[in-house]
Design a protein around this motif. Sequence first.
Motif, PDB file in Angstrom:
ATOM      1  N   LEU A   3      36.059  40.072  38.386  1.00 10.90           N
ATOM      2  CA  LEU A   3      35.832  40.719  39.676  1.00 10.90           C
ATOM      3  C   LEU A   3      37.099  41.460  40.074  1.00 10.90           C
ATOM      4  CD1 LEU A   3      34.377  37.581  41.516  1.00 10.90           C
ATOM      5  CD2 LEU A   3      33.131  39.162  40.039  1.00 10.90           C
ATOM      6  N   TYR A   4      36.949  42.686  40.543  1.00 17.08           N
ATOM      7  CA  TYR A   4      38.092  43.505  40.952  1.00 17.08           C
ATOM      8  C   TYR A   4      37.887  43.956  42.399  1.00 17.08           C
ATOM      9  CZ  TYR A   4      39.180  43.907  35.945  1.00 17.08           C
ATOM     10  OH  TYR A   4      39.486  43.643  34.623  1.00 17.08           O
ATOM     11  N   PHE A   5      38.961  43.830  43.198  1.00 18.72           N
ATOM     12  CA  PHE A   5      38.871  44.144  44.621  1.00 18.72           C
ATOM     13  C   PHE A   5      40.019  45.072  45.036  1.00 18.72           C
ATOM     14  CE2 PHE A   5      37.188  39.945  43.854  1.00 18.72           C
ATOM     15  CZ  PHE A   5      36.043  39.854  44.622  1.00 18.72           C
ATOM     16  N   ILE A   6      39.683  46.042  45.884  1.00 14.82           N
ATOM     17  CA  ILE A   6      40.712  46.862  46.523  1.00 14.82           C
ATOM     18  C   ILE A   6      40.175  47.327  47.876  1.00 14.82           C
ATOM     19  CG2 ILE A   6      40.020  49.126  45.618  1.00 14.82           C
ATOM     20  CD1 ILE A   6      43.066  49.663  45.173  1.00 14.82           C
ATOM     21  N   SER A   7      41.063  47.504  48.836  1.00 14.71           N
ATOM     22  CA  SER A   7      40.665  48.002  50.157  1.00 14.71           C
ATOM     23  C   SER A   7      41.770  48.872  50.722  1.00 14.71           C
ATOM     24  CB  SER A   7      40.394  46.838  51.124  1.00 14.71           C
ATOM     25  OG  SER A   7      41.604  46.190  51.471  1.00 14.71           O
ATOM     26  N   ASP A   8      41.433  49.620  51.759  1.00 12.25           N
ATOM     27  CA  ASP A   8      42.415  50.343  52.572  1.00 12.25           C
ATOM     28  C   ASP A   8      43.315  51.250  51.733  1.00 12.25           C
ATOM     29  OD1 ASP A   8      41.899  49.015  55.304  1.00 12.25           O
ATOM     30  OD2 ASP A   8      42.149  47.302  53.967  1.00 12.25           O
ATOM     31  N   GLN A  31      34.942  45.715  31.596  1.00 17.32           N
ATOM     32  CA  GLN A  31      34.009  45.373  30.531  1.00 17.32           C
ATOM     33  C   GLN A  31      32.605  45.281  31.121  1.00 17.32           C
ATOM     34  OE1 GLN A  31      35.237  45.078  27.316  1.00 17.32           O
ATOM     35  NE2 GLN A  31      37.188  45.663  28.273  1.00 17.32           N
ATOM     36  N   ARG A  32      31.615  45.423  30.255  1.00 18.90           N
ATOM     37  CA  ARG A  32      30.227  45.296  30.703  1.00 18.90           C
ATOM     38  C   ARG A  32      30.030  43.959  31.427  1.00 18.90           C
ATOM     39  NH1 ARG A  32      25.428  47.596  29.744  1.00 18.90           N
ATOM     40  NH2 ARG A  32      26.410  49.065  28.278  1.00 18.90           N
ATOM     41  N   GLY A  33      29.411  44.013  32.593  1.00 14.88           N
ATOM     42  CA  GLY A  33      29.176  42.806  33.373  1.00 14.88           C
ATOM     43  C   GLY A  33      30.217  42.556  34.444  1.00 14.88           C
ATOM     44  N   ASP A  34      31.344  43.285  34.413  1.00  9.02           N
ATOM     45  CA  ASP A  34      32.348  43.152  35.468  1.00  9.02           C
ATOM     46  C   ASP A  34      31.797  43.709  36.780  1.00  9.02           C
ATOM     47  OD1 ASP A  34      34.131  42.041  33.697  1.00  9.02           O
ATOM     48  OD2 ASP A  34      35.373  43.828  33.469  1.00  9.02           O
ATOM     49  N   GLU A  35      32.415  43.288  37.888  1.00  8.85           N
ATOM     50  CA  GLU A  35      32.010  43.768  39.206  1.00  8.85           C
ATOM     51  C   GLU A  35      33.221  44.323  39.951  1.00  8.85           C
ATOM     52  OE1 GLU A  35      28.187  40.776  39.860  1.00  8.85           O
ATOM     53  OE2 GLU A  35      29.955  40.553  41.158  1.00  8.85           O
ATOM     54  N   ILE A  70      28.911  52.071  31.763  1.00 11.23           N
ATOM     55  CA  ILE A  70      29.258  51.065  30.749  1.00 11.23           C
ATOM     56  C   ILE A  70      28.821  49.665  31.174  1.00 11.23           C
ATOM     57  CG2 ILE A  70      31.208  52.442  29.910  1.00 11.23           C
ATOM     58  CD1 ILE A  70      33.065  50.344  31.273  1.00 11.23           C
ATOM     59  N   GLY A  71      28.120  49.576  32.303  1.00 12.10           N
ATOM     60  CA  GLY A  71      27.570  48.287  32.712  1.00 12.10           C
ATOM     61  C   GLY A  71      28.371  47.545  33.755  1.00 12.10           C
ATOM     62  N   VAL A  72      29.223  48.265  34.501  1.00 14.47           N
ATOM     63  CA  VAL A  72      29.981  47.669  35.603  1.00 14.47           C
ATOM     64  C   VAL A  72      29.181  47.848  36.891  1.00 14.47           C
ATOM     65  CG1 VAL A  72      32.101  47.817  36.983  1.00 14.47           C
ATOM     66  CG2 VAL A  72      32.204  48.078  34.490  1.00 14.47           C
ATOM     67  N   LYS A  73      29.055  46.788  37.678  1.00 10.94           N
ATOM     68  CA  LYS A  73      28.357  46.858  38.960  1.00 10.94           C
ATOM     69  C   LYS A  73      29.370  47.130  40.065  1.00 10.94           C
ATOM     70  CE  LYS A  73      24.932  44.499  41.833  1.00 10.94           C
ATOM     71  NZ  LYS A  73      23.962  43.386  41.900  1.00 10.94           N
ATOM     72  N   VAL A  74      29.044  48.062  40.940  1.00 11.82           N
ATOM     73  CA  VAL A  74      29.978  48.485  41.987  1.00 11.82           C
ATOM     74  C   VAL A  74      29.391  48.195  43.366  1.00 11.82           C
ATOM     75  CG1 VAL A  74      31.210  50.433  43.012  1.00 11.82           C
ATOM     76  CG2 VAL A  74      30.957  50.288  40.518  1.00 11.82           C
ATOM     77  N   TYR A  75      30.214  47.597  44.214  1.00 11.02           N
ATOM     78  CA  TYR A  75      29.872  47.379  45.616  1.00 11.02           C
ATOM     79  C   TYR A  75      30.802  48.240  46.465  1.00 11.02           C
ATOM     80  CZ  TYR A  75      27.368  43.150  44.125  1.00 11.02           C
ATOM     81  OH  TYR A  75      26.514  42.264  43.518  1.00 11.02           O
ATOM     82  N   PHE A  76      30.233  49.109  47.292  1.00 12.08           N
ATOM     83  CA  PHE A  76      31.028  49.925  48.212  1.00 12.08           C
ATOM     84  C   PHE A  76      30.782  49.417  49.630  1.00 12.08           C
ATOM     85  CE2 PHE A  76      32.462  53.240  50.908  1.00 12.08           C
ATOM     86  CZ  PHE A  76      33.402  53.986  50.192  1.00 12.08           C
ATOM     87  N   GLY A 101      20.483  48.758  41.782  1.00  9.07           N
ATOM     88  CA  GLY A 101      21.290  47.538  41.747  1.00  9.07           C
ATOM     89  C   GLY A 101      22.640  47.703  41.101  1.00  9.07           C
ATOM     90  N   SER A 102      22.880  48.840  40.451  1.00  9.24           N
ATOM     91  CA  SER A 102      24.173  49.063  39.797  1.00  9.24           C
ATOM     92  C   SER A 102      25.246  49.516  40.780  1.00  9.24           C
ATOM     93  CB  SER A 102      24.034  50.112  38.680  1.00  9.24           C
ATOM     94  OG  SER A 102      23.167  49.665  37.681  1.00  9.24           O
TER      95      SER A 102
END
Length: 250
Positions: A3-8, A31-35, A70-76, A101-102
Motif C-alpha cells: 500500500l502506498y500513501f501520499i497527501s498534500d 506490482q500487480r495487486g498493489d494499492e 499493470i494491475g494497480v488499484k488507485v484511490y483518489f 473498481g480499478s
Amino acid sequence: MSLYFISDVHVKQPNDFGDQLLTLFLRQDFQRGDEVYLLGDIFDLMIGGHEEYFEDYSNFFKTLKDIISIGVKVYFFEGNHDFHLEKLFEKFKKKHAIEEGSLVVVRGILVKEIAGKKYHISHGDDIEIENPNYQRYKKIVNNPLMRCVANYIMPYSLLNLIGKNASSASRKRNESRYQVTDDSHVKDKFRRSVLNVLEDEHYDFLICGHSHVKDDVILKQCRYLNGGYARIEKQCIKIKSNEVTFISLI
C-alpha cells in the motif's frame, strides 16, 4: 501486496515541484495487486468535471493510466483543494476503458480490512476537531448545488479564477494552523482528533493528511500515520505485511 500513501502535494501548475514529486511517487516500483492512495490536496486547485484538466495535467493522467494498466488499484480522496471530481474521473475511465473498481474516487472516510487489519483512511479534514469555521465552509462547498454548479454551470476559466482566489484564501486562513515553525500544537490537535475517532471504534491503522504535519505514533493500540506536507517531507508511506516504511522520493 503493498500500500502506498501520499497527501498534500499541492500541485499548482504543470511541471512545478509538486508535479515532479507526484510523478516520482507514481513511478514507484509498483506490482500487480498493489494499492495507491492519493489522500487529497494532491492538486492545489482541481474542481469539477472539466476536461481541460486532462490537458493541463496530461503527465499525471498518463502515468495514472499506466499504473492502472499493470494491475494497480488507485484511490483518489477528495481534499479541500481538489473536490467534486467524480465526473472528471468517470470521463477519464470511459476514455481509457478502465475497468470498474480499478480507480475509486472517495469523498470522506474509507474503512476497510487489509491483511487482517482494520484501516481508517481519509484526507483528514473529516476527523479534524476544533475548527468549526472550516467545517462550515466544507458543508457549503460540498452541498449538491455547488457540485452542480462546478460540474455543469460554471465555465472552467471562471471556476479556475474563483478557485484560485478561494485556494489562496484557504492557505492564508490555515497558515497559522498548519505552516508554523512550532507545529507541536497542530500535531497534538490531530492526535486528539484521532483519539476522538477511536472513542467510537477501534482501528489498527488510521492514515490521513491535511494537517501538513508528519506523524507516526501509537494511540490506543492504533497506529496513526500522517505523511505531512509532501513538498517539505518529500516522502510517501509504504505498508507491506503491516510493516510501515517512509520512502524518500528525492
